[in-house]
Design a protein around this motif. Sequence first.
Motif, PDB file in Angstrom:
ATOM      1  N   ASN A 239       0.770  -1.087  -0.079  1.00 49.68           N
ATOM      2  CA  ASN A 239      -0.018   0.068  -0.181  1.00 49.68           C
ATOM      3  C   ASN A 239       0.846   1.316  -0.063  1.00 49.68           C
ATOM      4  O   ASN A 239       1.671   1.402   0.832  1.00 49.68           O
ATOM      5  CB  ASN A 239      -0.939  -0.089   1.054  1.00 49.68           C
ATOM      6  N   PRO A 240       0.671   2.190  -1.086  1.00 49.71           N
ATOM      7  CA  PRO A 240      -0.246   1.986  -2.361  1.00 49.71           C
ATOM      8  C   PRO A 240       0.177   0.818  -2.990  1.00 49.71           C
ATOM      9  O   PRO A 240       1.424   0.264  -2.891  1.00 49.71           O
ATOM     10  CB  PRO A 240       0.172   3.134  -3.057  1.00 49.71           C
ATOM     11  N   ASN A 241      -0.866   0.114  -3.695  1.00 47.33           N
ATOM     12  CA  ASN A 241      -0.426  -1.205  -4.156  1.00 47.33           C
ATOM     13  C   ASN A 241       0.266  -1.090  -5.688  1.00 47.33           C
ATOM     14  O   ASN A 241       0.770   0.136  -6.234  1.00 47.33           O
ATOM     15  CB  ASN A 241      -1.710  -1.953  -4.268  1.00 47.33           C
ATOM     16  N   THR A 242       0.652  -2.170  -6.252  1.00 47.64           N
ATOM     17  CA  THR A 242       1.394  -2.147  -7.345  1.00 47.64           C
ATOM     18  C   THR A 242       0.702  -1.522  -8.587  1.00 47.64           C
ATOM     19  O   THR A 242       1.421  -1.465  -9.777  1.00 47.64           O
ATOM     20  CB  THR A 242       1.783  -3.604  -7.779  1.00 47.64           C
ATOM     21  N   CYS A 243      -0.594  -1.308  -8.462  1.00 47.95           N
ATOM     22  CA  CYS A 243      -1.358  -0.709  -9.394  1.00 47.95           C
ATOM     23  C   CYS A 243      -1.039   0.728  -9.471  1.00 47.95           C
ATOM     24  O   CYS A 243      -1.898   1.563 -10.211  1.00 47.95           O
ATOM     25  CB  CYS A 243      -2.975  -1.107  -9.654  1.00 47.95           C
ATOM     26  N   GLY A 244      -0.507   1.212  -8.411  1.00 45.30           N
ATOM     27  CA  GLY A 244      -0.571   2.650  -8.024  1.00 45.30           C
ATOM     28  C   GLY A 244      -1.811   3.420  -7.497  1.00 45.30           C
ATOM     29  O   GLY A 244      -2.038   4.463  -7.555  1.00 45.30           O
ATOM     30  N   ILE A 245      -2.429   2.405  -6.589  1.00 44.36           N
ATOM     31  CA  ILE A 245      -3.747   2.765  -6.071  1.00 44.36           C
ATOM     32  C   ILE A 245      -3.736   2.654  -4.635  1.00 44.36           C
ATOM     33  O   ILE A 245      -3.042   1.641  -4.155  1.00 44.36           O
ATOM     34  CB  ILE A 245      -4.776   2.005  -6.786  1.00 44.36           C
ATOM     35  N   PHE A 246      -4.203   3.578  -3.935  1.00 41.23           N
ATOM     36  CA  PHE A 246      -4.158   3.405  -2.331  1.00 41.23           C
ATOM     37  C   PHE A 246      -5.105   2.426  -2.008  1.00 41.23           C
ATOM     38  O   PHE A 246      -6.228   2.493  -2.447  1.00 41.23           O
ATOM     39  CB  PHE A 246      -4.552   4.751  -1.841  1.00 41.23           C
ATOM     40  N   GLU A 247      -5.233   1.509  -1.047  1.00 43.78           N
ATOM     41  CA  GLU A 247      -6.018   0.742  -0.734  1.00 43.78           C
ATOM     42  C   GLU A 247      -7.039   1.178   0.314  1.00 43.78           C
ATOM     43  O   GLU A 247      -6.616   1.268   1.545  1.00 43.78           O
ATOM     44  CB  GLU A 247      -5.201  -0.928  -0.018  1.00 43.78           C
ATOM     45  N   LYS A 248      -8.056   1.449  -0.125  1.00 48.76           N
ATOM     46  CA  LYS A 248      -8.982   2.448   0.497  1.00 48.76           C
ATOM     47  C   LYS A 248      -9.806   1.623   1.517  1.00 48.76           C
ATOM     48  O   LYS A 248     -10.444   2.110   2.663  1.00 48.76           O
ATOM     49  CB  LYS A 248     -10.004   2.827  -0.480  1.00 48.76           C
ATOM     50  N   GLU A 249      -9.574   0.291   1.537  1.00 48.54           N
ATOM     51  CA  GLU A 249     -10.168  -0.525   2.764  1.00 48.54           C
ATOM     52  C   GLU A 249      -9.137  -1.070   3.589  1.00 48.54           C
ATOM     53  O   GLU A 249      -9.407  -2.170   4.215  1.00 48.54           O
ATOM     54  CB  GLU A 249     -10.901  -1.795   2.300  1.00 48.54           C
ATOM     55  N   ILE A 250      -7.964  -0.530   3.688  1.00 50.92           N
ATOM     56  CA  ILE A 250      -6.859  -1.047   4.530  1.00 50.92           C
ATOM     57  C   ILE A 250      -7.263  -1.203   5.928  1.00 50.92           C
ATOM     58  O   ILE A 250      -6.557  -2.202   6.614  1.00 50.92           O
ATOM     59  CB  ILE A 250      -5.463  -0.401   3.877  1.00 50.92           C
ATOM     60  N   VAL A 251      -7.798  -0.207   6.445  1.00 49.68           N
ATOM     61  CA  VAL A 251      -8.002  -0.196   7.734  1.00 49.68           C
ATOM     62  C   VAL A 251      -9.071  -1.304   8.103  1.00 49.68           C
ATOM     63  O   VAL A 251      -8.771  -2.149   9.266  1.00 49.68           O
ATOM     64  CB  VAL A 251      -8.688   1.164   8.404  1.00 49.68           C
ATOM     65  N   GLU A 252     -10.069  -1.279   7.440  1.00 47.86           N
ATOM     66  CA  GLU A 252     -11.081  -2.329   7.486  1.00 47.86           C
ATOM     67  C   GLU A 252     -10.330  -4.145   7.395  1.00 47.86           C
ATOM     68  O   GLU A 252     -10.614  -4.896   8.143  1.00 47.86           O
ATOM     69  CB  GLU A 252     -12.134  -2.360   6.840  1.00 47.86           C
ATOM     70  N   ILE A 253      -9.529  -4.167   6.410  1.00 46.59           N
ATOM     71  CA  ILE A 253      -8.695  -5.213   6.162  1.00 46.59           C
ATOM     72  C   ILE A 253      -7.735  -5.645   7.397  1.00 46.59           C
ATOM     73  O   ILE A 253      -7.979  -6.757   7.791  1.00 46.59           O
ATOM     74  CB  ILE A 253      -7.707  -5.107   4.947  1.00 46.59           C
TER      75      ILE A 253
END
Length: 522
Positions: A239-253
Motif C-alpha cells: 500500500n499503495p499497491n502495485t497498480c499505483g492505487i491506495f488501498e481504501k479498505e486497508i483499515v477494515e482489512i
Amino acid sequence: MMNRQGRPTAAGDASAQAHPTFTGNYGLEIEEPLLFEIGRAETTGVDLPEPKAAKSRLGGLAREGAIGLVGLSEPETMRHYVRLSQKNFGIDTGLFSLGSCTMKHNPRLNEKMARLPGLGDVHPLQPQSTVQGALELIDRLAHYLKELTGMPAVAMSPKAGAHGELCGMMAIKAALEARGEGHRKIVLVPESAHGTNPATAALIGFEVKAVPAQADGTVHVADVKAALTPEVAAIMLTNPNTCGIFEKEIVEIAAAIHEAGAYFYCDGANFNAIVGKARPGDLGVDAMHINLHKTFSTPHGGGGPGAGPVVLSERLAAFVPYPFVHVGERFELVEEASGIAKGEQPFGRMTAFHGQMGMFVRALAYMLSHGADGMKQASEDAVLNANYIRASLSDLMSLPFGDQPCMHEALFDDTWLKDTGVTTLDFAKAMIDEGYHPMTMYFPLVVHGAMLIEPTESESKASLDLFIATLRDLAMSAVKGDVERFKGAPYHAPRRRLDETRAARNPVLRWTPPAPYAEAAE
C-alpha cells in the motif's frame, strides 16, 4: 569493418552503413569490445611475487590447464569501463520512468556526507567505544523511521527489500510460535503483489493463498474475510499497491486480520507516495520493510548495496533480530542474549553486521536536509507528477481501472494498441530511440500489456512536459499505423533489438577468440 563475435547488429543510420569504418567505431560512438578481445591471456596487468611453495589441499580438483583470464593494462581497463558507463542510462542521464522502482534523484550532498572521515571508513569490527557516533547515527535514523511510520520498533540490519520482507515474516513466525500457534501456515497475498511477497512466505515454510484484486484495482475486505481461517498467519499487502492505487479498505482489512488472530505485513516499497501523509502503524500494519533506496534517496540497483529496515508494531516489537542498539550511558550494540532487556525476544540474526552504514548516512542526510515538511512535499509532488502524466496521456492511452486518481505511479494497459500491430514491447523499444529508459512493462501481471510509469518527485514540469509530448507523439504514430517506427526499434541505440527467441533457444554461453583483424581495403 571489424566483426565482433556474438553481438547483435550495431546502431547506425543509412550514412553509417554506406560508409563503414575499419574499427567499427563512428566518431565518438565507440564499438566497445569485450575484455577478452582487448586483453591477452599470456600477459598480466600486475606484477605479483612468486608464491611460496605449499602443499596443495585440492586433491583431484586441482586445475590442470591454463585459467584463460586475460591481462590488461591500467589504461585499457579504465577506458573499457568508462566507455561502458557512457552507454549506460541512469537517473543522472534523464527521466527514469520505471514504475514500482522509484528511481529518484540521489543528491550529491548525501554522497558527500557518506564519505566523511569516520563514516566512510568505519569498520564493522571496530570496538564499540570507537564508533559511538556511528551508533548514535543509526539510532537517530531508527527514531525517524519509527516516527514516520507510527511504529514502536525497527530492525535496521536487513540489507534490502526482500531481505526486509524475510525479516518481517520471520518476526511474525516467531510471534506465532511464542503464543503456541505455530500451526498457522497460510499467508494471504494479493494477485497484484510484488513477486518477492509469495516467494518470501514460501521460503520460510508458509503456504501462499492468492487474494483477487477487484475491478477498481484494490483488494476488498470481503474477499479477505472470505479467505480467513484459523490457519491464516498473515496477509502481505502493498500500500499503495502495485497498480499505483491506495488501498481504501486497508483499515477494515487490518481489523479483520487482527480479529482472526493473524498479522498484517505491508510491503513498503511504495512508501515514497505517503511519507508525511499517512503512517502505516495508524492503518493497522504490524510489519513493513522500507527500501531506503526508494524512499530516502540512497543509491538503487547497481549503485547499492541497499538497505531494508523493518518497522514493527507493538505486537511484534519484542522480536527484533540481533543486532540492535541500546541507549544508556553510551550507545551499545546488542549482539547476544546476555545483552537483551526484559521482554525482548530476538528471533535470531539476519546478517553478520548491523546494516549498510553508507546507506544509513545518505538516508539521514536526506531526512535532515528536507525536514518533516520537505518529506511530506516530496510525497505530494510524486503523486502530483504521476497524476499529471496520467491526465496528460489518458485521451490516447487506456487506463485499466478507469480514470481515477493514482498515487505515485500511473498505470496504462495495451487496450489502446489493439489492431495497431504494435505491442507494449515495441512501444518501449521506440522510447529508447527518443532517449528514454522504458517504463516497467507487463507488470503488474493482473493488467494485460501493462505500462507502469513512476516519475517520482524529482522531475520538473519542463522535464515531464517533454516526456509527455514524446509519449503522445509515439502513441499517435502507433494509432496512425506507423508500425515500422516500432517494429525495428531501437534504431539509434548502441545495440539494435535482440532476437529474444533465438537467444533463448540458441544461447551463446562461451566466448571463443574472434577471427584475426581483416586487412584494410587496398
